[in-house]
Design an enzyme around this catalytic site. Structure first.
Site, PDB file in Angstrom:
ATOM      1  N   PRO A 257       0.794  -1.237   0.000  1.00  0.00           N
ATOM      2  CA  PRO A 257       0.000   0.000   0.000  1.00  0.00           C
ATOM      3  C   PRO A 257       0.824   1.284   0.000  1.00  0.00           C
ATOM      4  O   PRO A 257       0.269   2.367   0.133  1.00  0.00           O
ATOM      5  CB  PRO A 257      -0.798  -0.123   1.305  1.00  0.00           C
ATOM      6  N   GLY A 258       2.172   1.172  -0.118  1.00  0.00           N
ATOM      7  CA  GLY A 258       2.958   2.363  -0.361  1.00  0.00           C
ATOM      8  C   GLY A 258       3.928   2.789   0.722  1.00  0.00           C
ATOM      9  O   GLY A 258       4.650   3.777   0.552  1.00  0.00           O
ATOM     10  N   GLY A 259       3.975   2.073   1.842  1.00  0.00           N
ATOM     11  CA  GLY A 259       4.814   2.513   2.959  1.00  0.00           C
ATOM     12  C   GLY A 259       6.267   2.724   2.595  1.00  0.00           C
ATOM     13  O   GLY A 259       6.879   3.740   2.964  1.00  0.00           O
ATOM     14  N   LYS A 260       6.855   1.788   1.872  1.00  0.00           N
ATOM     15  CA  LYS A 260       8.263   1.922   1.505  1.00  0.00           C
ATOM     16  C   LYS A 260       8.453   3.050   0.502  1.00  0.00           C
ATOM     17  O   LYS A 260       9.455   3.774   0.562  1.00  0.00           O
ATOM     18  CB  LYS A 260       8.804   0.593   0.967  1.00  0.00           C
ATOM     19  N   ASP A 278       1.769  -1.263  -8.658  1.00  0.00           N
ATOM     20  CA  ASP A 278       1.065  -2.442  -8.165  1.00  0.00           C
ATOM     21  C   ASP A 278       0.234  -3.005  -9.303  1.00  0.00           C
ATOM     22  O   ASP A 278      -0.135  -2.277 -10.239  1.00  0.00           O
ATOM     23  CB  ASP A 278       0.167  -2.122  -6.972  1.00  0.00           C
ATOM     24  N   ASP A 305       2.745  -4.685 -13.894  1.00  0.00           N
ATOM     25  CA  ASP A 305       3.098  -6.053 -13.536  1.00  0.00           C
ATOM     26  C   ASP A 305       4.607  -6.122 -13.341  1.00  0.00           C
ATOM     27  O   ASP A 305       5.378  -5.929 -14.299  1.00  0.00           O
ATOM     28  CB  ASP A 305       2.652  -7.012 -14.643  1.00  0.00           C
ATOM     29  N   CYS A 374       9.238 -10.287   3.336  1.00  0.00           N
ATOM     30  CA  CYS A 374       8.876 -10.324   4.751  1.00  0.00           C
ATOM     31  C   CYS A 374       8.675 -11.783   5.178  1.00  0.00           C
ATOM     32  O   CYS A 374       7.761 -12.107   5.928  1.00  0.00           O
ATOM     33  CB  CYS A 374       7.628  -9.493   5.038  1.00  0.00           C
TER      34      CYS A 374
END
Length: 434
Positions: A257-260, A278, A305, A374
């Site tokens: 969702p964009g945190g990095k 994404d 992609d 992760c």
């Protein structure tokens, strides 16, 4: 807690039926509910607690039910799991907990099961609510760690007993909420004031990293003003490993969702170009909305992609390749991952390798690439990046974050809660030498 109990049982039914992610299912259900903040907090505690401790709870049920847990009606089984969890791990009087479960049978339209539910829970109470210790060593470990046998064996084999113990023990408690302060949206005193009554503690390892306790951080003035985003320490370290500079061209290939992307843009001082991709349009919208809230102009959220080369993209100074993975490093946030069929994960390394191959094509000579996951699966981590290097002599290993001490100072690093209290995480840094 009657309303919360019924709400939780219904949500567990949906979660296990749809095989979705617990955090997404819970957030959506609470957002659409009319529960007050206190009720939402109790639902969250019960919901996550039941999922985290399924092996333990089902073992208790197997001792007090004539039918094995897997033979019970799913709704009755989830109600009993909630009842045992309340009795064993929540500060609710025994009679109240049992009576609530019996009453919930009626609200859930399982009146005929009320006597059975009462008998099972009363039996557990009469025996002092003690979790029996299984005689079988393998089952004993499954109950102790609330994890399946395959996961215990894999983590022990690949990292040793101590890391396995640290990861699975840590997964039985609520994970910390960690923030990344946006230095472009005000100084630290302004940020602390805007956090209101929420307790904020500066993390000793990194600047602009904070742990918080209590309250909904998204309801603060600091959130509304774009002063932070929620991000675990491991993800922040991953961004520091890539080390983007102001004016760089950066690609984040699996960004939602964009945190990095947000942390990278802040490290770039919002100067340069950061393309965040994404596969799904609705998730691209999350990136764009987050960047807008944080007042980040250099982030360009696009559908793409990650496994297919796009010749229209520019060659990049830095590329982040944070690939989809089994998530074995974040089971404290998504405990249902523990119960997935490990065969599902076997197909991930080829997909990850394909994405890494494509990511490498975007790196300009002299540029850098970080591959990250992760998970703590060796096949998805070392196996993928080592295999890539064997096929690509134009890339070389680069050590990073040496000043932070172990386990840093190498070109690839595996984090787990025993390191800095972060999520489990893997990152490797490469440079395109030619």
């Amino acid at each position: 807690m009657g309303a919360e109990l019924v709400f939780c049982v219904r949500l567990l039914d949906k979660t296990f039926g749809a095989q979705g992610y617990s955090n997404i299912a819970l957030d959506r259900a609470l957002r659409d509910s009319d529960l007050n903040p206190q009720q939402k907090s109790r639902v969250s505690a019960l919901y996550y607690g039941v999922i985290e401790r399924l092996p333990e709870l089902d073992y208790v049920l197997s001792r007090y039910s004539k039918k094995p847990p897997e033979k019970l009606d799913p709704t009755v089984r989830n109600l009993l799991r909630c009842g045992v969890y309340q009795l064993a791990h929540m500060r609710i009087p025994d009679n109240a907990a049992v009576n609530e479960c019996v009453n919930a049978c009626k609200k859930l339209r399982y009146t005929s099961a009320s006597g059975f539910v009462n008998a099972v829970l009363r039996g557990f109470v009469r025996d002092g609510k003690q979790i029996p210790v299984p005689k079988d060593p393998a089952l004993r470990r499954q109950v102790q760690y609330c994890a399946p046998d395959w996961l215990i064996k894999q983590l022990s084999s690949e990292y040793g007993e101590s890391v396995m113990d640290a990861l699975l023990t840590d997964a039985l408690g609520r994970p910390p909420v960690t923030l990344r302060r946006n230095p472009l949206a005000g100084d630290e005193p302004a940020f602390l004031r805007a956090m209101g009554e929420i307790s904020v503690e500066k993390h000793p390892l990194l600047p602009d990293c904070y742990r918080v306790q209590g309250g909904d951080v998204t309801r603060t003035d600091a959130f509304a003003q774009g002063m932070f985003h929620v991000q675990d320490l491991a993800s922040q370290l991953c961004c520091l490993a890539l080390d983007p500079q102001p004016g760089d061209t950066v690609l984040d290939l699996c960004a939602a969702p964009g945190g990095k992307s947000f942390t990278l843009a802040e490290l770039m001082e919002d100067r340069g170009q950061l393309y965040a991709f994404d596969l799904h349009t609705n998730r691209v919208k999350l990136i764009a909305q987050g960047a807008q809230r944080l007042h980040l102009q250099c982030v360009h959220a696009q559908t793409g992609d990650a496994s297919i080369h796009n010749p229209e993209l520019p060659q990049a100074d830095r590329v982040l390749c944070d690939v989809p993975c089994s998530g074995l490093g974040v089971i404290r946030r998504k405990p249902e991952i523990k119960y997935k069929d490990p065969a599902v994960f076997a197909g991930l390394p080829p997909v990850q390798a394909k994405i890494l191959e494509n990511a490498a094509r975007y790196v300009k000579p002299g540029g850098y690439l970080v591959y990250s996951t992760c998970t703590l699966s060796r096949a998805e981590n070392d196996g993928v990046v080592d295999g890539f290097l064997q096929q690509h002599p134009e890339f070389e290993e680069v050590s990073f974050l040496e000043t932070l001490g172990e386990p840093f100072g190498n070109w690839k690093v595996t984090l787990h809660p025993g390191c800095f209290g972060s999520d489990g995480f893997f990152m490797a840094k490469l440079k395109r030498a030619r």
